[in-house]
Design a protein around this motif. Sequence first.
Motif, PDB file in Angstrom:
ATOM      1  N   MET A 312       0.895  -1.106  -0.060  1.00 21.03           N
ATOM      2  CA  MET A 312      -0.094  -0.042  -0.077  1.00 21.03           C
ATOM      3  C   MET A 312       0.858   1.223  -0.117  1.00 21.03           C
ATOM      4  SD  MET A 312      -2.859  -1.532   2.826  1.00 21.03           S
ATOM      5  CE  MET A 312      -3.798  -3.021   2.452  1.00 21.03           C
ATOM      6  N   LEU A 313       2.035   1.056   0.673  1.00 23.94           N
ATOM      7  CA  LEU A 313       2.887   2.420   0.973  1.00 23.94           C
ATOM      8  C   LEU A 313       3.295   2.745  -0.565  1.00 23.94           C
ATOM      9  CD1 LEU A 313       5.519   2.961   3.468  1.00 23.94           C
ATOM     10  CD2 LEU A 313       6.279   3.196   0.957  1.00 23.94           C
ATOM     11  N   VAL A 314       3.928   1.739  -1.167  1.00 29.26           N
ATOM     12  CA  VAL A 314       4.657   1.878  -2.674  1.00 29.26           C
ATOM     13  C   VAL A 314       3.648   2.404  -3.518  1.00 29.26           C
ATOM     14  CG1 VAL A 314       6.763   0.258  -2.215  1.00 29.26           C
ATOM     15  CG2 VAL A 314       4.523  -0.545  -3.085  1.00 29.26           C
ATOM     16  N   SER A 315       2.218   2.033  -3.355  1.00 34.68           N
ATOM     17  CA  SER A 315       1.409   2.223  -4.218  1.00 34.68           C
ATOM     18  C   SER A 315       0.980   3.739  -4.130  1.00 34.68           C
ATOM     19  CB  SER A 315      -0.009   1.284  -4.006  1.00 34.68           C
ATOM     20  OG  SER A 315       0.332  -0.153  -4.323  1.00 34.68           O
ATOM     21  N   ALA A 316       0.803   4.239  -2.908  1.00 33.61           N
ATOM     22  CA  ALA A 316       0.768   5.473  -2.531  1.00 33.61           C
ATOM     23  C   ALA A 316       1.617   6.216  -3.192  1.00 33.61           C
ATOM     24  CB  ALA A 316       0.670   5.954  -0.957  1.00 33.61           C
ATOM     25  N   PHE A 317       2.997   6.067  -3.318  1.00 33.33           N
ATOM     26  CA  PHE A 317       4.267   6.754  -3.599  1.00 33.33           C
ATOM     27  C   PHE A 317       4.268   6.813  -5.081  1.00 33.33           C
ATOM     28  CE2 PHE A 317       8.942   7.516  -4.269  1.00 33.33           C
ATOM     29  CZ  PHE A 317       8.918   8.382  -3.294  1.00 33.33           C
ATOM     30  N   ALA A 318       4.083   5.618  -5.910  1.00 30.15           N
ATOM     31  CA  ALA A 318       4.225   5.659  -7.185  1.00 30.15           C
ATOM     32  C   ALA A 318       3.087   5.598  -8.101  1.00 30.15           C
ATOM     33  CB  ALA A 318       5.180   4.508  -7.642  1.00 30.15           C
ATOM     34  N   GLY A 319       1.935   5.415  -7.251  1.00 28.86           N
ATOM     35  CA  GLY A 319       0.592   5.609  -8.152  1.00 28.86           C
ATOM     36  C   GLY A 319      -0.018   3.911  -8.042  1.00 28.86           C
ATOM     37  N   VAL A 320      -1.290   3.762  -7.861  1.00 28.37           N
ATOM     38  CA  VAL A 320      -1.790   2.565  -7.536  1.00 28.37           C
ATOM     39  C   VAL A 320      -1.782   1.798  -8.949  1.00 28.37           C
ATOM     40  CG1 VAL A 320      -3.907   1.121  -7.038  1.00 28.37           C
ATOM     41  CG2 VAL A 320      -3.202   3.176  -5.662  1.00 28.37           C
ATOM     42  N   GLY A 321      -2.100   2.273 -10.111  1.00 27.84           N
ATOM     43  CA  GLY A 321      -2.093   1.684 -11.334  1.00 27.84           C
ATOM     44  C   GLY A 321      -0.853   1.674 -11.897  1.00 27.84           C
ATOM     45  N   THR A 322       0.139   2.477 -11.549  1.00 29.78           N
ATOM     46  CA  THR A 322       1.644   2.209 -11.998  1.00 29.78           C
ATOM     47  C   THR A 322       2.041   1.030 -11.278  1.00 29.78           C
ATOM     48  OG1 THR A 322       1.822   4.580 -12.516  1.00 29.78           O
ATOM     49  CG2 THR A 322       3.796   3.099 -11.942  1.00 29.78           C
ATOM     50  N   MET A 323       1.893   0.698  -9.793  1.00 25.11           N
ATOM     51  CA  MET A 323       2.313  -0.360  -9.084  1.00 25.11           C
ATOM     52  C   MET A 323       1.713  -1.504  -9.483  1.00 25.11           C
ATOM     53  SD  MET A 323       5.159   0.919  -7.872  1.00 25.11           S
ATOM     54  CE  MET A 323       5.594  -0.877  -7.094  1.00 25.11           C
ATOM     55  N   ARG A 324       0.527  -1.801  -9.852  1.00 25.96           N
ATOM     56  CA  ARG A 324      -0.145  -2.734 -10.343  1.00 25.96           C
ATOM     57  C   ARG A 324       0.743  -3.331 -11.621  1.00 25.96           C
ATOM     58  NH1 ARG A 324      -6.272  -0.722  -9.708  1.00 25.96           N
ATOM     59  NH2 ARG A 324      -6.723  -1.434  -7.526  1.00 25.96           N
ATOM     60  N   ARG A 325       0.863  -2.300 -12.443  1.00 25.17           N
ATOM     61  CA  ARG A 325       1.541  -2.826 -13.732  1.00 25.17           C
ATOM     62  C   ARG A 325       3.127  -3.289 -13.602  1.00 25.17           C
ATOM     63  NH1 ARG A 325      -0.778   1.855 -15.409  1.00 25.17           N
ATOM     64  NH2 ARG A 325       1.182   3.010 -15.351  1.00 25.17           N
ATOM     65  N   ALA A 326       3.787  -2.419 -12.686  1.00 29.56           N
ATOM     66  CA  ALA A 326       5.094  -2.857 -12.036  1.00 29.56           C
ATOM     67  C   ALA A 326       5.219  -4.325 -11.479  1.00 29.56           C
ATOM     68  CB  ALA A 326       5.356  -1.694 -11.275  1.00 29.56           C
ATOM     69  N   TYR A 327       4.263  -4.691 -10.674  1.00 28.58           N
ATOM     70  CA  TYR A 327       4.217  -6.045 -10.171  1.00 28.58           C
ATOM     71  C   TYR A 327       3.697  -7.126 -11.183  1.00 28.58           C
ATOM     72  CZ  TYR A 327       5.455  -4.928  -5.117  1.00 28.58           C
ATOM     73  OH  TYR A 327       6.253  -4.522  -4.252  1.00 28.58           O
ATOM     74  N   ALA A 328       2.950  -6.842 -12.102  1.00 30.44           N
ATOM     75  CA  ALA A 328       2.567  -7.744 -12.962  1.00 30.44           C
ATOM     76  C   ALA A 328       3.885  -7.939 -13.862  1.00 30.44           C
ATOM     77  CB  ALA A 328       1.363  -7.352 -13.697  1.00 30.44           C
ATOM     78  N   HIS A 329       4.496  -6.882 -14.114  1.00 32.83           N
ATOM     79  CA  HIS A 329       5.631  -7.000 -15.011  1.00 32.83           C
ATOM     80  C   HIS A 329       6.840  -7.763 -14.384  1.00 32.83           C
ATOM     81  CE1 HIS A 329       9.030  -5.570 -17.951  1.00 32.83           C
ATOM     82  NE2 HIS A 329       9.823  -5.645 -16.910  1.00 32.83           N
ATOM     83  N   ALA A 330       6.930  -7.444 -13.010  1.00 24.91           N
ATOM     84  CA  ALA A 330       8.032  -8.416 -12.238  1.00 24.91           C
ATOM     85  C   ALA A 330       7.602  -9.678 -12.314  1.00 24.91           C
ATOM     86  CB  ALA A 330       8.251  -7.540 -10.814  1.00 24.91           C
ATOM     87  N   VAL A 331       6.442 -10.001 -11.914  1.00 23.03           N
ATOM     88  CA  VAL A 331       6.107 -11.522 -11.804  1.00 23.03           C
ATOM     89  C   VAL A 331       6.424 -12.130 -13.528  1.00 23.03           C
ATOM     90  CG1 VAL A 331       4.241 -13.091 -11.786  1.00 23.03           C
ATOM     91  CG2 VAL A 331       4.481 -11.369  -9.987  1.00 23.03           C
TER      92      VAL A 331
END
Length: 352
Positions: A312-331
Motif C-alpha cells: 500500500m505504501l509503494v502504491s501511494a508513492f508511485a501510483g496505484v495503477g503504476t504499481m499494479r503494472r510494475a508488479y505484474a511486469h515483475a512477476v
Amino acid sequence: MALSTADFDFELPEALIAQAPIRPRDAARMLVVRGGTLEDRGVRDLPSLLQPGDVMVVNDTRVIPARLRARRGEARIEIMLNRAEGDGSWHALIRNARRLRVGDEVAIEGADLTARVLEKFEGGSARLDFGADPARLEAALEQAGELPLPPYIQREAPRGEDRADYQTVFAARPGAVAAPTASLHFTPELLAALDARGVERATVTLHVGAGTFLPVREEDPSRHVMHHEWCELGAEAAATINRARAEGRRVLCCGTTALRLLETAARDVHDRTAPIPVFSGLTNIYILPGFPFRAADMLMTNFHLPRSTLLMLVSAFAGVGTMRRAYAHAVAEGYRFFSYGDSSLLFREEAA
C-alpha cells in the motif's frame, strides 16, 4: 473511489520467493518505475540513475537474534522480542501466551537468564523484564537467541550464513527484529561508485519490529492498526537532508523504513523546501494512497507481500495503477520477491 485490501492482492508463484540472496549482493536486478514507465535495470546501475547532489537516506539498524525459547515449568514458551521500552523492559510477541500470567517468571533455554511478565496485552503480546543490564541481555541473545527470519524464508534448520546475509552493510545500532531489506543490496564497491558520482549519504535509525510481517486482515485497509517502532532522525542527518531540500536537490530513501521515519519527522512540514526537524521516538505512521508525501522524492525498495501495508505504501508513492503494472511486469519477468529478492527504484508520482 475507496480502495479495499483486495485491491492490493496479486498472484505470486512460490518459485519467485527468494530463499537466499544473490551473490554478490549488488548483482540483483532493479525495476525502475518512473512516470508510469518501467525499465529493467540492475542495482549496479543505481549511480547512473542518480544525480550529483542527490541525498541517499539509509537505515543503520542492526538485526538482533530476537527469537528465544523459554519454559515456565513444563510449558514451552516462544518469545519474539519486538521493541525495547524506555525503562529497560521489552515488548514481545509470545507464542503460547495463554500459559503466562502477570508476575510469572520464565527461564530462557540455553542462557543463564530469566524474564518476568510485567504486562499482558491482547493478541498474544506482553512486556517482559529480563532483570539484566543491556550488555548481559545482549550476550544472552548472542548465546541463545535465533535470527528471526521472515516466515516465507523456509529453513529446516537455521543456516550460519544467514547471520551475515540478513544484515546490511550499514548495520550498526542493535534493535531490529527484521532487516531493512532494500539495503541488503549494497556493497562497498557500490557505495564507492555512489560516492564517486557525488551522491551524499544521511544515516537514520528505525528498529524494524515484528509487526512488519503482520497481514492486513481488514477488508477496509484504513481500519488496520499499525504497530509502533522506535526511530531517530538525528541532527547531522537532518542537516544533510535539509540542505538538499533548500537547494532543490532530491532525497532518495533506501527502504520503506527510512521513508516512514522521514515522513514521520516531516508530518508538520508543508513547504517542500522547509527544514525537517530532528525526531526521536515511536512511530506507527500508516501510508495509504492519498498520503501527502513531504520528504522523499525517490524510494529504493524490494518487492512486497500481497495485501501488505508496504505494498500500500509503494502504491501511494508511485501510483496505484503504476504499481499494479510494475508488479505484474515483475512477476512476468521472473523478478525475485521479498527480503532476499530483487529491488525497485520508484520515483514519486507527482515528481517523476
